[in-house]
Design an enzyme around this catalytic site. Structure first.
Site, PDB file in Angstrom:
ATOM      1  N   GLU A   1      15.794-114.511  -6.097  1.00  0.00           N
ATOM      2  CA  GLU A   1      16.845-115.040  -5.424  1.00  0.00           C
ATOM      3  C   GLU A   1      17.969-113.688  -5.022  1.00  0.00           C
ATOM      4  O   GLU A   1      17.612-112.890  -5.735  1.00  0.00           O
ATOM      5  CB  GLU A   1      17.800-115.770  -6.189  1.00  0.00           C
ATOM      6  CG  GLU A   1      17.278-117.110  -6.644  1.00  0.00           C
ATOM      7  CD  GLU A   1      18.037-118.073  -7.391  1.00  0.00           C
ATOM      8  OE1 GLU A   1      17.801-119.163  -7.874  1.00  0.00           O
ATOM      9  OE2 GLU A   1      19.068-117.343  -8.100  1.00  0.00           O
TER      10      GLU A   1
ATOM     11  N   CYS B   1      24.105-109.233  -4.536  1.00  0.00           N
ATOM     12  CA  CYS B   1      23.632-109.591  -6.020  1.00  0.00           C
ATOM     13  C   CYS B   1      22.005-109.693  -5.859  1.00  0.00           C
ATOM     14  O   CYS B   1      21.563-110.496  -5.178  1.00  0.00           O
ATOM     15  CB  CYS B   1      24.230-110.804  -6.494  1.00  0.00           C
ATOM     16  SG  CYS B   1      23.610-111.297  -8.319  1.00  0.00           S
TER      17      CYS B   1
ATOM     18  N   CYS C   1      12.837-114.280 -16.521  1.00  0.00           N
ATOM     19  CA  CYS C   1      13.692-113.314 -17.434  1.00  0.00           C
ATOM     20  C   CYS C   1      12.988-113.393 -18.754  1.00  0.00           C
ATOM     21  O   CYS C   1      12.661-114.623 -19.404  1.00  0.00           O
ATOM     22  CB  CYS C   1      15.220-113.368 -17.533  1.00  0.00           C
ATOM     23  SG  CYS C   1      16.173-112.324 -18.525  1.00  0.00           S
TER      24      CYS C   1
ATOM     25  N   CYS D   1      19.524-116.209 -22.747  1.00  0.00           N
ATOM     26  CA  CYS D   1      20.849-116.501 -22.698  1.00  0.00           C
ATOM     27  C   CYS D   1      21.258-118.034 -22.527  1.00  0.00           C
ATOM     28  O   CYS D   1      20.600-118.448 -21.613  1.00  0.00           O
ATOM     29  CB  CYS D   1      21.691-115.501 -22.032  1.00  0.00           C
ATOM     30  SG  CYS D   1      21.384-113.929 -22.192  1.00  0.00           S
TER      31      CYS D   1
ATOM     32  N   CYS E   1      22.439-119.391 -19.210  1.00  0.00           N
ATOM     33  CA  CYS E   1      21.900-119.114 -18.034  1.00  0.00           C
ATOM     34  C   CYS E   1      21.010-119.763 -17.553  1.00  0.00           C
ATOM     35  O   CYS E   1      19.748-119.927 -18.296  1.00  0.00           O
ATOM     36  CB  CYS E   1      21.684-117.424 -18.155  1.00  0.00           C
ATOM     37  SG  CYS E   1      20.917-116.597 -16.707  1.00  0.00           S
TER      38      CYS E   1
ATOM     39  N   GLY F   1      16.983-111.634 -13.759  1.00  0.00           N
ATOM     40  CA  GLY F   1      16.299-110.637 -14.669  1.00  0.00           C
ATOM     41  C   GLY F   1      17.141-109.571 -15.447  1.00  0.00           C
ATOM     42  O   GLY F   1      18.265-109.690 -15.169  1.00  0.00           O
ATOM     43  N   GLU F   2      16.695-108.951 -16.433  1.00  0.00           N
ATOM     44  CA  GLU F   2      17.303-107.843 -17.097  1.00  0.00           C
ATOM     45  C   GLU F   2      16.778-106.641 -16.525  1.00  0.00           C
ATOM     46  O   GLU F   2      15.532-106.231 -16.748  1.00  0.00           O
ATOM     47  CB  GLU F   2      16.862-108.139 -18.616  1.00  0.00           C
ATOM     48  CG  GLU F   2      17.294-106.891 -19.489  1.00  0.00           C
ATOM     49  CD  GLU F   2      18.769-106.563 -19.207  1.00  0.00           C
ATOM     50  OE1 GLU F   2      19.591-107.530 -19.429  1.00  0.00           O
ATOM     51  OE2 GLU F   2      18.975-105.406 -18.727  1.00  0.00           O
TER      52      GLU F   2
ATOM     53  N   SER G   1      24.059-104.562 -14.410  1.00  0.00           N
ATOM     54  CA  SER G   1      24.478-105.386 -15.467  1.00  0.00           C
ATOM     55  C   SER G   1      23.352-105.406 -16.478  1.00  0.00           C
ATOM     56  O   SER G   1      22.165-105.708 -16.403  1.00  0.00           O
ATOM     57  CB  SER G   1      24.846-106.781 -15.046  1.00  0.00           C
ATOM     58  OG  SER G   1      25.329-107.697 -15.905  1.00  0.00           O
TER      59      SER G   1
ATOM     60  N   LEU H   1      28.918-109.147 -22.617  1.00  0.00           N
ATOM     61  CA  LEU H   1      29.101-109.262 -23.943  1.00  0.00           C
ATOM     62  C   LEU H   1      29.316-110.890 -24.443  1.00  0.00           C
ATOM     63  O   LEU H   1      28.573-111.078 -25.162  1.00  0.00           O
ATOM     64  CB  LEU H   1      30.545-108.578 -24.032  1.00  0.00           C
ATOM     65  CG  LEU H   1      30.984-108.385 -25.453  1.00  0.00           C
ATOM     66  CD1 LEU H   1      30.049-107.590 -26.334  1.00  0.00           C
ATOM     67  CD2 LEU H   1      32.144-107.800 -25.524  1.00  0.00           C
TER      68      LEU H   1
ATOM     69  N   ASN I   1      29.542-121.495 -14.775  1.00  0.00           N
ATOM     70  CA  ASN I   1      29.075-122.316 -13.609  1.00  0.00           C
ATOM     71  C   ASN I   1      27.958-123.228 -14.241  1.00  0.00           C
ATOM     72  O   ASN I   1      26.753-122.769 -14.546  1.00  0.00           O
ATOM     73  CB  ASN I   1      28.439-121.321 -12.560  1.00  0.00           C
ATOM     74  CG  ASN I   1      28.339-122.030 -11.388  1.00  0.00           C
ATOM     75  OD1 ASN I   1      28.471-123.023 -11.324  1.00  0.00           O
ATOM     76  ND2 ASN I   1      28.143-120.881 -10.170  1.00  0.00           N
TER      77      ASN I   1
ATOM     78  N   CYS J   1      23.575-117.611 -10.822  1.00  0.00           N
ATOM     79  CA  CYS J   1      21.888-117.082 -11.322  1.00  0.00           C
ATOM     80  C   CYS J   1      21.000-117.955 -11.449  1.00  0.00           C
ATOM     81  O   CYS J   1      21.047-118.863 -12.507  1.00  0.00           O
ATOM     82  CB  CYS J   1      22.381-116.117 -12.732  1.00  0.00           C
ATOM     83  SG  CYS J   1      21.100-115.062 -13.260  1.00  0.00           S
TER      84      CYS J   1
HETATM   85  N1  SAH Z   1      20.433-110.048 -17.171  1.00  0.00           N
HETATM   86  C1  SAH Z   1      21.488-109.385 -16.673  1.00  0.00           C
HETATM   87  C2  SAH Z   1      21.801-109.422 -15.336  1.00  0.00           C
HETATM   88  C3  SAH Z   1      21.865-110.769 -14.635  1.00  0.00           C
HETATM   89  S1  SAH Z   1      22.819-111.797 -15.171  1.00  0.00           S
HETATM   90  C4  SAH Z   1      22.559-109.824 -17.392  1.00  0.00           C
HETATM   91  O1  SAH Z   1      22.418-110.578 -18.392  1.00  0.00           O
HETATM   92  O2  SAH Z   1      23.662-108.910 -17.450  1.00  0.00           O
HETATM   93  C5  SAH Z   1      24.357-111.690 -14.368  1.00  0.00           C
HETATM   94  C6  SAH Z   1      25.693-112.146 -14.877  1.00  0.00           C
HETATM   95  O3  SAH Z   1      25.711-113.488 -14.601  1.00  0.00           O
HETATM   96  C7  SAH Z   1      25.589-112.087 -16.250  1.00  0.00           C
HETATM   97  O4  SAH Z   1      26.807-111.701 -16.958  1.00  0.00           O
HETATM   98  C8  SAH Z   1      25.266-113.462 -16.966  1.00  0.00           C
HETATM   99  O5  SAH Z   1      25.777-113.605 -18.119  1.00  0.00           O
HETATM  100  C9  SAH Z   1      26.067-114.388 -15.739  1.00  0.00           C
HETATM  101  N2  SAH Z   1      25.796-115.600 -15.858  1.00  0.00           N
HETATM  102  C10 SAH Z   1      24.555-116.246 -15.785  1.00  0.00           C
HETATM  103  N3  SAH Z   1      24.498-117.438 -15.839  1.00  0.00           N
HETATM  104  C11 SAH Z   1      25.864-117.907 -15.766  1.00  0.00           C
HETATM  105  C12 SAH Z   1      26.487-119.080 -15.627  1.00  0.00           C
HETATM  106  N4  SAH Z   1      25.791-120.212 -15.639  1.00  0.00           N
HETATM  107  N5  SAH Z   1      27.835-119.171 -15.467  1.00  0.00           N
HETATM  108  C13 SAH Z   1      28.540-117.845 -15.443  1.00  0.00           C
HETATM  109  N6  SAH Z   1      27.915-116.958 -15.460  1.00  0.00           N
HETATM  110  C14 SAH Z   1      26.585-116.778 -15.672  1.00  0.00           C
HETATM  111 FE1  SF4 Z   2      20.335-113.639 -20.158  1.00  0.00          FE
HETATM  112 FE2  SF4 Z   2      20.796-111.921 -17.761  1.00  0.00          FE
HETATM  113 FE3  SF4 Z   2      18.293-112.823 -18.547  1.00  0.00          FE
HETATM  114 FE4  SF4 Z   2      20.293-114.741 -17.826  1.00  0.00          FE
HETATM  115  S1  SF4 Z   2      19.429-113.030 -16.280  1.00  0.00           S
HETATM  116  S2  SF4 Z   2      18.616-115.035 -19.491  1.00  0.00           S
HETATM  117  S3  SF4 Z   2      22.115-113.564 -18.477  1.00  0.00           S
HETATM  118  S4  SF4 Z   2      19.341-111.522 -19.539  1.00  0.00           S
END
Ligand code: SAH
Ligand code: SF4
Length: 412
Positions: free
Chosen positions: A115, A128, A135, A139, A142, A209-210, A241, A264, A342, A385
């Site tokens: 995406e 973005c 990934c 988390c 997410c 993705g990370e 990020s 964080l 979200n 995301c």
């Molecule tokens: N993997 C990396 C970058 C992609 S995620 C990371 O985790 O930093 C980008 C941001 O979107 C991260 O801060 C993530 O925590 C946030 N995010 C993911 N899902 C979300 C959701 N459902 N609501 C709000 N923020 C979200």
């Molecule tokens: Fe976690 Fe970022 Fe991967 Fe989502 S995309 S699972 S927030 S590391």
């Protein structure tokens, strides 16, 4: 293929080529293009000049057809067309939200989907960008975390998102081509044009993705994006990020040099272990120490801490105070982005109330640290995301549990 480094738990497939036998030039360095041309039979001097011209057409003018490269001899253009392509991801779905946010579901040459989201604001336009299909991490808030990692995106697929966004926004320069005879410097990060009047001014590596688990390809793509003879975005307008891949953070600062954002989301081991399970491998203290050592971070270029607001999970006054204490303890040049959660179907959390988010924000501001509340964008098109992709492929609950277990086991 094992993702580079001892830190990576999951193997991925290789990146396939688009264009059949023809080589896709998008994502190659200028030197690699030159080497291709030499391989195909050009002499060294000719290859150098052609590589420079082609680079300029691809990244400054957005051209995808060698026939449009008017400063390359007419007879040479079919020769190039026979051997190379200038590819774009395939658009599977394109949506526009009523707030102007745009979202694309893209497909790679092998059909894998990822995406891209464009968020217009009064003073900027932020793209973005995704770094992986799925990934490795999980988390819990997410949606991408509920998917398996399928593979890393290649540098061409990452920079291809930026090219496609420029196509869609219709903002490639038209007029005369600037001279290609100036600087040869591939490390030129300053950028030659200002963002004035442009829609796409900023890039965040915050899609699927990370990025630090796909370091080399992300670095290659961002070097191209920053190259002064092409897209020419300044490193100050790019943010990477990470969820906290500590061993790769110093390299990100030294070798890529863009702004850092750190997901964080919690201030205690117990809660961060739950919502960002990578915390079990790299804990909060280690992560904040790596932030304090991040090359290039200072008061003018602060590190952003992303903090998703989850009701009754990480949103108390005590959490806000602890966040302030940690930032001060590690003397971090920091700002905090408070992100209202979200929600997605089946998510195990709810978003904190607006009053709670406001109170949390105020406590941090009162301590002298900026903590703006992010306005949710594109909710009507599920712009968070991973949401568009997962709407296309709906796994069952049992499948989701299995994926979460697998990821947890792989983390060790
Ligand atoms: N993997 C990396 C970058 C992609 S995620 C990371 O985790 O930093 C980008 C941001 O979107 C991260 O801060 C993530 O925590 C946030 N995010 C993911 N899902 C979300 C959701 N459902 N609501 C709000 N923020 C979200
Ligand atoms: Fe976690 Fe970022 Fe991967 Fe989502 S995309 S699972 S927030 S590391």
């Amino acid at each position: 293929m094992q993702i580079p480094g001892h830190i990576d738990p999951v193997t991925t497939g290789t990146v396939p080529l688009r264009g059949g036998n023809r080589i896709d030039l998008v994502g190659l360095t200028r030197d690699a293009i030159r080497a291709e041309l030499v391989e195909a039979g050009l002499d060294a001097k000719g290859a150098k000049l052609r590589a420079k011209q082609i680079w300029h057409w691809i990244y400054h003018r957005g051209v995808t057809d060698f026939e449009a490269m008017t400063d390359i001899a007419k007879t040479m253009r079919p020769w190039l067309t026979d051997r190379y392509i200038i590819g774009r991801p395939t658009v599977r779905e394109a949506q526009v939200s009523n707030d102007g946010t745009r979202k694309w579901l893209l497909a790679a040459a092998d059909g894998q989907e990822y995406e891209m989201v464009f968020i217009p604001d009064a003073d900027r336009g932020t793209l973005c960008v995704s770094s992986q299909v799925g990934c490795t991490l999980n988390c819990r808030f997410c949606h991408t975390g509920t998917m398996r990692l399928v593979r890393n995106l290649g540098a061409g697929e990452i920079v291809g998102q930026v090219l496609l966004a420029r196509d869609a926004l219709g903002e490639w320069p038209k007029g005369n081509m600037a001279s290609t005879a100036d600087s040869d410097d591939e490390d030129d990060e300053t950028g030659h044009y200002t963002p004035d009047g442009r829609m796409l001014t900023n890039i965040v590596m915050m899609g699927m993705g990370e990025p630090l688990y796909n370091f080399d390809e992300v670095k290659g793509a961002l070097k191209i994006v920053m190259d002064g003879d092409g897209l020419a975005l300044s490193k100050r307008r790019i943010t990477l990020s990470t969820s906290g891949v500590v061993p790769m953070m110093a390299r990100a600062g030294e070798e890529i040099g863009v702004n850092l954002a750190v997901s964080l989301h919690a201030v205690s081991k117990e809660i961060r272990d739950e919502i960002v399970p990578l915390n079990r491998k790299y804990g909060i203290e280690e992560l904040l120490a790596a932030c304090a050592a991040y090359p290039g971070a200072n008061n003018a270029r602060r590190i952003t801490f992303e903090y998703v607001m989850l009701k009754d999970k990480n949103d108390s006054d005590a959490d806000a105070r602890e966040l302030v204490r940690l930032i001060k303890q590690y003397k971090l040049p920091a700002k905090v982005n408070l992100i209202p959660f979200n929600p997605w179907p089946g998510a195990p959390y709810e978003c904190s109330s607006p009053e709670r988010v406001r109170a949390f924000s105020n406590l941090i501001f009162e301590a002298g640290i900026s903590a703006p509340i992010r306005t949710p964008r594109g909710r009507d098109i599920m712009a968070a995301c991973g949401q568009l992709k997962s709407a296309a492929t709906k796994p069952t609950r049992a499948e989701l549990d299995r994926i979460a277990e697998e990821k947890q086991a792989a983390l060790g």
